[in-house]
Scaffold this motif. Sequence first.
Motif, mmCIF file in Angstrom:
data_model
loop_
_atom_site.group_PDB
_atom_site.id
_atom_site.type_symbol
_atom_site.label_atom_id
_atom_site.label_comp_id
_atom_site.label_asym_id
_atom_site.label_seq_id
_atom_site.Cartn_x
_atom_site.Cartn_y
_atom_site.Cartn_z
ATOM 1 N N GLY A 44 10.021 10.568 10.987
ATOM 2 C CA GLY A 44 11.128 10.364 11.910
ATOM 3 C C GLY A 44 10.721 10.643 13.334
ATOM 4 O O GLY A 44 9.872 11.491 13.607
ATOM 5 N N MET A 45 11.347 9.911 14.245
ATOM 6 C CA MET A 45 11.110 10.039 15.674
ATOM 7 C C MET A 45 12.217 10.880 16.299
ATOM 8 O O MET A 45 13.397 10.703 15.994
ATOM 9 N N SER A 46 11.860 11.843 17.146
ATOM 10 C CA SER A 46 12.826 12.641 17.896
ATOM 11 C C SER A 46 13.812 13.291 16.923
ATOM 12 O O SER A 46 13.408 13.986 15.999
ATOM 13 N N GLY A 47 15.133 13.071 17.102
ATOM 14 C CA GLY A 47 16.107 13.658 16.187
ATOM 15 C C GLY A 47 15.933 13.184 14.768
ATOM 16 O O GLY A 47 16.290 13.889 13.808
ATOM 17 N N GLY A 48 15.393 11.975 14.581
ATOM 18 C CA GLY A 48 15.096 11.484 13.243
ATOM 19 C C GLY A 48 14.040 12.337 12.562
ATOM 20 O O GLY A 48 14.047 12.492 11.329
ATOM 21 N N GLY A 49 13.120 12.904 13.340
ATOM 22 C CA GLY A 49 12.116 13.810 12.790
ATOM 23 C C GLY A 49 12.742 15.098 12.286
ATOM 24 O O GLY A 49 12.347 15.631 11.242
ATOM 25 N N THR A 107 0.842 -1.202 0.000
ATOM 26 C CA THR A 107 0.000 0.000 0.000
ATOM 27 C C THR A 107 0.873 1.246 0.000
ATOM 28 O O THR A 107 1.818 1.361 0.776
ATOM 29 N N LEU A 108 0.535 2.186 -0.848
ATOM 30 C CA LEU A 108 1.250 3.457 -0.926
ATOM 31 C C LEU A 108 0.401 4.566 -0.307
ATOM 32 O O LEU A 108 -0.810 4.407 -0.160
ATOM 33 N N PRO A 109 1.036 5.674 0.107
ATOM 34 C CA PRO A 109 2.419 6.034 -0.148
ATOM 35 C C PRO A 109 3.410 5.237 0.703
ATOM 36 O O PRO A 109 3.086 4.778 1.793
ATOM 37 N N HIS A 110 4.590 5.098 0.155
ATOM 38 C CA HIS A 110 5.697 4.413 0.800
ATOM 39 C C HIS A 110 6.150 5.252 2.008
ATOM 40 O O HIS A 110 6.469 6.428 1.871
ATOM 41 N N VAL A 111 6.168 4.675 3.186
ATOM 42 C CA VAL A 111 6.606 5.385 4.395
ATOM 43 C C VAL A 111 8.112 5.169 4.573
ATOM 44 O O VAL A 111 8.576 4.036 4.681
ATOM 45 N N VAL A 112 8.864 6.260 4.618
ATOM 46 C CA VAL A 112 10.317 6.185 4.768
ATOM 47 C C VAL A 112 10.699 6.826 6.101
ATOM 48 O O VAL A 112 10.543 8.036 6.289
ATOM 49 N N LEU A 113 11.180 6.006 7.013
ATOM 50 C CA LEU A 113 11.543 6.456 8.355
ATOM 51 C C LEU A 113 13.038 6.750 8.431
ATOM 52 O O LEU A 113 13.856 5.930 8.031
ATOM 53 N N ILE A 114 13.382 7.911 8.969
ATOM 54 C CA ILE A 114 14.783 8.307 9.132
ATOM 55 C C ILE A 114 15.207 8.005 10.574
ATOM 56 O O ILE A 114 14.531 8.399 11.521
ATOM 57 N N CYS A 115 16.329 7.334 10.719
ATOM 58 C CA CYS A 115 16.782 6.941 12.058
ATOM 59 C C CYS A 115 17.147 8.153 12.905
ATOM 60 O O CYS A 115 17.535 9.202 12.392
ATOM 61 N N THR A 116 17.022 7.984 14.199
ATOM 62 C CA THR A 116 17.457 9.012 15.141
ATOM 63 C C THR A 116 18.864 8.679 15.644
ATOM 64 O O THR A 116 19.165 7.517 15.916
ATOM 65 N N PRO A 117 19.748 9.669 15.752
ATOM 66 C CA PRO A 117 21.133 9.391 16.147
ATOM 67 C C PRO A 117 21.267 8.752 17.521
ATOM 68 O O PRO A 117 22.131 7.901 17.732
ATOM 69 N N ALA A 118 20.421 9.135 18.448
ATOM 70 C CA ALA A 118 20.613 8.713 19.840
ATOM 71 C C ALA A 118 20.358 7.231 20.061
ATOM 72 O O ALA A 118 20.626 6.716 21.137
ATOM 73 N N PHE A 119 19.851 6.538 19.044
ATOM 74 C CA PHE A 119 19.543 5.120 19.215
ATOM 75 C C PHE A 119 20.710 4.229 18.815
ATOM 76 O O PHE A 119 20.587 3.022 18.741
ATOM 77 N N LEU A 120 21.868 4.832 18.551
ATOM 78 C CA LEU A 120 23.070 4.093 18.165
ATOM 79 C C LEU A 120 22.925 3.403 16.813
ATOM 80 O O LEU A 120 23.588 2.413 16.537
ATOM 81 N N GLY A 121 22.044 3.965 15.977
ATOM 82 C CA GLY A 121 21.962 3.500 14.598
ATOM 83 C C GLY A 121 21.066 2.287 14.404
ATOM 84 O O GLY A 121 20.670 1.609 15.331
ATOM 85 N N GLY A 122 20.718 2.043 13.119
ATOM 86 C CA GLY A 122 20.019 0.815 12.772
ATOM 87 C C GLY A 122 18.508 0.908 12.786
ATOM 88 O O GLY A 122 17.907 1.767 13.410
ATOM 89 N N TYR A 123 17.888 -0.041 12.086
ATOM 90 C CA TYR A 123 16.432 -0.054 11.930
ATOM 91 C C TYR A 123 15.705 -0.509 13.188
ATOM 92 O O TYR A 123 14.489 -0.349 13.313
#
Length: 495
Positions: free
Chosen positions: A344-349, A270-286
Amino acid sequence: MTTEQGQLVETSDESMNKNRTIEWSTIPTPTSLPEVAPCDWAEALNGPDTDTAQVIVLDCRRDESGALPTDTHVMTQKVSAALQSWSGQRRFDSSPFLVLTRGAISVSTDEVVHPAGSAIWELVKSAQTENPGRIILVDTDSSDKGLGDLFGLMAVRNMTVTAVASAEPQLAIRGDILFAPRRNGIGHAPDPATVVAESVEQSPAASSKSADPSIVRMFRQAVADDKFGDGLEFLLAAAKLRPAFDHYAAGIPRGIGLSGGTPHNSGGDTLPHVVLICTPAFLGGYIQYILLAAHLGGHRRLSVIPLSGYEPDEPLPASLDAAIESIAKTVLDTVGNDEFVLAGMSGGGNLAHATAARLLEQSNTRLQGLIIFDSFIAREANERQMATARDAVVDTEAMIPDLAGFTTERLTALACWLELLLQLEYQPVECEALVIKCTKPSPTHNLNEWPIESWSTEQTVQTVDAEHVALCSTEAHTTAQVVDQWLRQLSANDG
C-alpha cells in the motif's frame, strides 16, 4: 425577489451558498390537520423503550446559551449524533424526525443565511436520502422559546402539525405563509433522494459546480475559504448518517481488480500475488495504482482492493475493527489459493500493515510479505500528511475528474477512512517487509527526512529518487523495478 409567478427566489449567502439558486414557492396552508403532538428529542431518547408513533422534534434554533447557533461544528455533531441514534433504534421506526432551524435558508433577498443553520440543512438533506419520507426539515422565523415553555410548546406544535399535513420534506414558515422548494418553480417538491441520485450520476467533468449535490457544494466552499479541516469535520458528520457495516459481507466493495472488476490482472501469473490496498486520500478506486500495475503487472499477478463506501450504495465501516476485518476477508476472497504479499501507498500502506497483522493473528500461512510505499507510523508524521491532504484531494479531482471526482459518497468516505487511520496502533509484524522511502521532499512537507520506522521484524529499506506522489505515478517504473527485484529475492529465499 418576487417572480412573475409570485415565487420567491433564494439569494445565495456568499460565504455558504455560492453558485446556488433555489426557488421557493408559496404553498397553501393545509386545511385538514392531523392529530399530532411534538415530542422533544431528549425526552424521547430518555423515555420508555416502546414503539409509539410520535413526531420527534430536534430544535436547532438556539445553542446552549439561548442565542442563535454560531458554532457549525458543535451543531452538526449534535444533529448527526441525534439522527444516528434515532435511525438506529427500532422503537422509533414509526416516529418521524423533525429538525427545526432558524435562518438556515432564505426565501427573499432581505433574509440573511446563518452558516451553522445552513450546514445543518445540508447535513439533514443528506440524511433524508437515507431515510425517505421519515425526516422533515422546517426553517422558521419564529422567536418562540421552543418546547421549554407553554407559548413555545404551542408554537412548535402548530409548526409540527402544519409540516406533517403539508407532506413536504423541506418547508419554510414565515409568519403564516408557507414556502416549499420547487423544481422550475412548479409542481410538487422533488424527492430529495432523486435529486441527489441525479447529481451523483452526472460526471463531475461534464456537470457544472452548481449542479453538485449539497454536501459537495459545502465542501468546495470550505476548501475555497481555506477551512479544509472544518470541511472534513462536516463530511465526517455526514458520513455518520450513511449506512454502515459491522461485519464482513461478500461483494463489498465492488470493482476489485484492474480489469473490469476481475479478481486479478490477467496479464500475468507470476507469484506471489501482489495485493495493493487503496489509500483513502485518492477518493477511492484502482486508478491510483494503474501506472505501477502497467510496469509490474505485465508478468506478475496483481490485484487492487478498493475501500468500501466510495461508490453509491456501498456502506461505510462502523468501526476500525470492522474495516480491517472486511479488508482482510476481501483479500482472501481475491487471492484464492495464491501465496501473496500485501502492499500500500501512503495511508494504503498503513491499512496494508494493519491487515497483515490481522491475517498473521489468524495464522494465515499464504501471506508472504508486506510492501510499504512511503507510509508513516508516528502520529506526528501522519498528522503532517493529513494537513496536506487538501492539495492531494483537490489536485486529484483536477487531474482525473471523470474517474475520481467529487461526489457525496467519495467525500464522506474520505472523511470516514481518514478518521479510522488516526485510530490505528502499530506493532512490527512478523513477516518479511519491503519499505520504500522517498529521497525528495514533497511540495508541502519534508517527510522524506523522517527516521526509518519498524514496520516488520524482518524489513528491507530501499529508496527511490522521487517525492511522495511520484512513487506510483511519474516514477512508477523505478518503483516497480525495486518491488520486482525484492519479490524475486523473496521467492528465491522461500524456494
